[in-house]
Scaffold this motif. Structure first.
Motif, mmCIF file in Angstrom:
data_model
loop_
_atom_site.group_PDB
_atom_site.id
_atom_site.type_symbol
_atom_site.label_atom_id
_atom_site.label_comp_id
_atom_site.label_asym_id
_atom_site.label_seq_id
_atom_site.Cartn_x
_atom_site.Cartn_y
_atom_site.Cartn_z
ATOM 1 N N ASN A 102 0.933 -1.275 -0.022
ATOM 2 C CA ASN A 102 -0.034 0.142 -0.056
ATOM 3 C C ASN A 102 0.749 1.211 -0.172
ATOM 4 O OD1 ASN A 102 -2.335 -1.609 0.417
ATOM 5 N ND2 ASN A 102 -2.053 -1.621 2.657
ATOM 6 N N GLU A 103 2.228 1.020 0.025
ATOM 7 C CA GLU A 103 3.088 2.147 0.155
ATOM 8 C C GLU A 103 3.154 2.772 -1.130
ATOM 9 O OE1 GLU A 103 6.709 1.531 2.258
ATOM 10 O OE2 GLU A 103 5.650 0.178 3.579
ATOM 11 N N ASN A 104 3.240 4.030 -1.460
ATOM 12 C CA ASN A 104 3.715 4.367 -2.857
ATOM 13 C C ASN A 104 5.281 4.594 -2.925
ATOM 14 O OD1 ASN A 104 1.225 4.390 -4.108
ATOM 15 N ND2 ASN A 104 0.512 6.490 -3.279
ATOM 16 N N ILE A 105 5.424 4.402 -4.235
ATOM 17 C CA ILE A 105 6.940 4.615 -4.484
ATOM 18 C C ILE A 105 6.959 5.885 -4.708
ATOM 19 C CG2 ILE A 105 8.617 4.183 -6.091
ATOM 20 C CD1 ILE A 105 7.620 1.471 -6.842
ATOM 21 N N SER A 106 7.994 6.717 -4.195
ATOM 22 C CA SER A 106 7.970 8.238 -4.328
ATOM 23 C C SER A 106 8.813 8.326 -5.812
ATOM 24 C CB SER A 106 9.065 8.844 -3.443
ATOM 25 O OG SER A 106 8.385 8.444 -1.934
ATOM 26 N N TRP A 107 7.898 8.479 -6.838
ATOM 27 C CA TRP A 107 8.708 8.643 -8.178
ATOM 28 C C TRP A 107 9.414 10.225 -8.374
ATOM 29 C CZ3 TRP A 107 8.695 4.099 -10.673
ATOM 30 C CH2 TRP A 107 7.808 3.237 -10.291
ATOM 31 N N PHE A 108 8.808 10.938 -7.632
ATOM 32 C CA PHE A 108 9.363 12.305 -7.492
ATOM 33 C C PHE A 108 9.715 12.624 -6.115
ATOM 34 C CE2 PHE A 108 5.874 12.014 -10.678
ATOM 35 C CZ PHE A 108 6.708 12.015 -11.731
ATOM 36 N N LYS A 109 10.461 13.766 -5.940
ATOM 37 C CA LYS A 109 10.745 14.443 -4.806
ATOM 38 C C LYS A 109 9.595 15.366 -4.261
ATOM 39 C CE LYS A 109 15.318 16.298 -5.783
ATOM 40 N NZ LYS A 109 15.947 17.575 -6.490
ATOM 41 N N SER A 110 9.280 14.978 -3.071
ATOM 42 C CA SER A 110 8.042 15.586 -2.653
ATOM 43 C C SER A 110 8.032 16.898 -2.239
ATOM 44 C CB SER A 110 7.298 14.872 -1.536
ATOM 45 O OG SER A 110 8.524 14.571 -0.457
ATOM 46 N N LEU A 111 7.087 17.690 -2.720
ATOM 47 C CA LEU A 111 7.139 19.199 -2.688
ATOM 48 C C LEU A 111 6.176 19.593 -1.637
ATOM 49 C CD1 LEU A 111 7.268 20.585 -6.097
ATOM 50 C CD2 LEU A 111 9.111 20.309 -4.623
ATOM 51 N N GLN A 112 6.402 20.765 -0.685
ATOM 52 C CA GLN A 112 5.106 21.295 0.016
ATOM 53 C C GLN A 112 4.031 21.780 -0.674
ATOM 54 O OE1 GLN A 112 7.120 24.300 2.445
ATOM 55 N NE2 GLN A 112 7.793 22.762 4.139
ATOM 56 N N GLU A 113 3.049 21.929 -0.204
ATOM 57 C CA GLU A 113 1.659 22.196 -0.914
ATOM 58 C C GLU A 113 2.098 23.397 -1.714
ATOM 59 O OE1 GLU A 113 -2.429 22.482 0.528
ATOM 60 O OE2 GLU A 113 -1.971 20.540 1.196
ATOM 61 N N TYR A 114 1.534 23.590 -2.956
ATOM 62 C CA TYR A 114 1.882 24.758 -3.735
ATOM 63 C C TYR A 114 0.775 25.120 -4.730
ATOM 64 C CZ TYR A 114 3.401 22.133 -7.665
ATOM 65 O OH TYR A 114 3.156 20.979 -8.951
ATOM 66 N N THR A 115 0.871 26.441 -5.324
ATOM 67 C CA THR A 115 -0.248 26.654 -6.358
ATOM 68 C C THR A 115 0.559 26.598 -7.477
ATOM 69 O OG1 THR A 115 -0.770 28.490 -4.720
ATOM 70 C CG2 THR A 115 -1.651 28.429 -7.176
ATOM 71 N N PRO A 116 0.193 25.671 -8.537
ATOM 72 C CA PRO A 116 0.656 25.517 -9.809
ATOM 73 C C PRO A 116 0.274 26.592 -10.808
ATOM 74 C CG PRO A 116 -1.210 24.110 -9.698
ATOM 75 C CD PRO A 116 -1.035 24.759 -8.369
ATOM 76 N N VAL A 117 1.210 26.671 -11.948
ATOM 77 C CA VAL A 117 1.046 27.683 -12.829
ATOM 78 C C VAL A 117 -0.519 27.719 -13.563
ATOM 79 C CG1 VAL A 117 1.655 28.024 -15.510
ATOM 80 C CG2 VAL A 117 3.218 27.925 -13.717
#
Ligand SMILES: C[S@@+](CC[C@H](N)C(=O)[O-])C[C@H]1O[C@@H](n2cnc3c(N)ncnc32)[C@H](O)[C@@H]1O
Length: 421
Positions: free
Chosen positions: A270-285
């Motif tokens: 049930n654990e997700n592989i971290s495919w990317f660095k995790s970021l804090q919550e942010y507002t996308p473009v």
């Protein structure tokens, strides 16, 4: 591939005259950085791409073996299902001890090491190089070449996709650098129609067929980690592998493809592989801008209709604000109302800036070529365009894009996700 028999003759004569062998030549054939170069002498780059034969160098081979989360011992059964000339298996053999006698050593190694490839010459090279590796490490030659070769009954010509769970049930470790070619989709499970990356298909097949608790280390093309087409592949892999993913960068100096290393233990998870660095919550473009590909496809556009200012990568100097464009073009398709920002779609991790941008602030609407991505502020203000330019120029955006997308072009999807605030 038959041209490689010449190389195999060299390997065989090194065995036959081992007592008098040129040690420099011996070291060269066992040098994991050298075999890719040998192959390039015989095959064109297109042939290499077609069969996906790019051999793993020393540094990456060491990382891949280190990534196996259980040690390799004489009780292990280690498989490279697409073994080429054996680089990964040679690196695995370096975790095994040797005996005084060559024959005894090879008997033990032969029980541990398994490999498949489509080409007889590669399989022969793998066996020969393992034999020479054992000799080079000090095992005493006490058997004929035929006897030595016969110890590697589990290294054989075989289509990796033909083996299923019954034949693979004893495997404890799987290590692979599968071909990165374009294959027809298997069109089963989550695979949709069309061409897909063969490395994804091979790994999926082995995750389905290797036994539970088998450890895996796989060198894979970055598109599987970052491409939107492979979301379901990632999700299936995450659900069946307790794993870790490490971005490596370019495969080698001569091969312009970025890779990552996926390592882990096969187990429903049930654990997700971290495919990317995790970021804090942010507002996308995408919260403040609409993003699309430039609508004008220059090579097939008939150049008919009203004339508009025309922008393409060559007439849009980066980081500038253009109030006028040097070219116009007739166009009947969709034109873009200024102000907006364009970024070049071609973009590589070796570029100083991944998202090289220009502000378009002309008086009239513009025809935009499709090698550019258009980012139009929902506010329609130049102020937001300027803010965006700063964001795109920042090291943070470079880091974000280098982590998320290491292939050589940007997509609308990834641009929408760039952190804006
Ligand atoms: C990227 S090379 C890797 C070789 C080796 N594992 C290494 O790391 O140096 C991939 C190899 O897969 C082989 N290959 C391609 N399709 C295959 C298949 N269906 N079954 C077995 N081997 C295959 C190619 O011949 C090539 O040698």
């Amino acid at each position: 591939m038959n041209q490689l028999y010449n190389t195999n003759n060299i390997l065989e004569s090194l065995f036959e005259s081992f007592e008098y062998a040129d040690t420099a030549q011996l070291r060269l054939v066992l040098d994991l950085d050298h075999s890719d170069e040998v192959l390039r002498q015989y095959l064109s780059i297109d042939e290499m791409r077609e069969i996906g034969s790019f051999f793993t160098g020393q540094k990456l081979s060491s990382l891949a073996v280190k990534g196996l989360c259980n040690a390799i011992t004489f009780d292990s059964v280690v498989l490279d299902p697409t073994c080429g000339a054996g680089n990964l298996l040679i690196e695995c053999s370096r975790k095994l001890g040797i005996k005084n006698s060559l024959l005894e050593t090879l008997k033990l190694w032969g029980n541990v090491l398994c490999g498949f490839d489509l080409f007889e010459s590669f399989i022969r090279a793998t066996k020969m190089r393992l034999i020479l590796e054992a000799l080079d490490r000090g095992a005493k030659k006490d058997c004929s070449l035929a006897e030595a070769l016969s110890q590697f009954g589990n290294i054989k010509v075989m289509d990796a996709m033909y083996l299923h769970s019954e034949e693979l049930k004893n495997i404890t470790h799987a290590i692979m650098n599968p071909p990165f070619s374009s294959w027809d989709s298997p069109e089963v499970n989550y695979w949709k129609k069309g061409k897909v990356n063969s490395a994804g298909v091979v790994l999926d097949h082995y995750i389905r067929n290797l036994p539970d608790e088998c450890v895996i280390s796989a060198i894979l093309p970055d598109v599987l980690r970052s491409g939107s087409r492979y979301e379901e592949w990632r999700s299936y892999t995450s659900n069946n592998l307790i794993g870790n993913c490490e971005v490596i960068g370019r495969f080698n100096k001569k091969t312009d493809v970025d890779v990552f290393l996926l390592t882990g233990l096969l187990k429903t998870s049930n654990e997700n592989i971290s495919w990317f660095k995790s970021l804090q919550e942010y507002t996308p473009v995408s919260e403040f801008f609409d993003v699309c590909i430039g609508p004008l496809v220059a090579y097939r556009d008939p150049e008919k209709g009203p004339r508009y200012p025309y922008v393409h990568p060559k007439n849009a100097p980066v980081w500038e604000t253009l109030k006028e464009l040097s070219e116009t073009r007739e166009f009947t398709g969709r034109i873009i109302e200024p102000p907006f920002v364009v970024i070049r779609r071609t973009s590589s991790p070796s570029d100083k800036s991944r998202a090289s941008a220009t502000i378009i602030a002309t008086a009239e609407a513009v025809a935009v070529e499709n090698h550019l991505i258009v980012i139009r502020p929902k506010s329609s203000t130049i102020k937001d365009c300027k803010k965006l330019l700063k964001v795109l120029k920042s090291p943070k955006t470079n880091d974000f894009l280098n982590d998320r997308m290491r292939c050589r072009h940007l997509t609308v999807g990834i641009v929408k996700q760039i952190p804006f605030q």
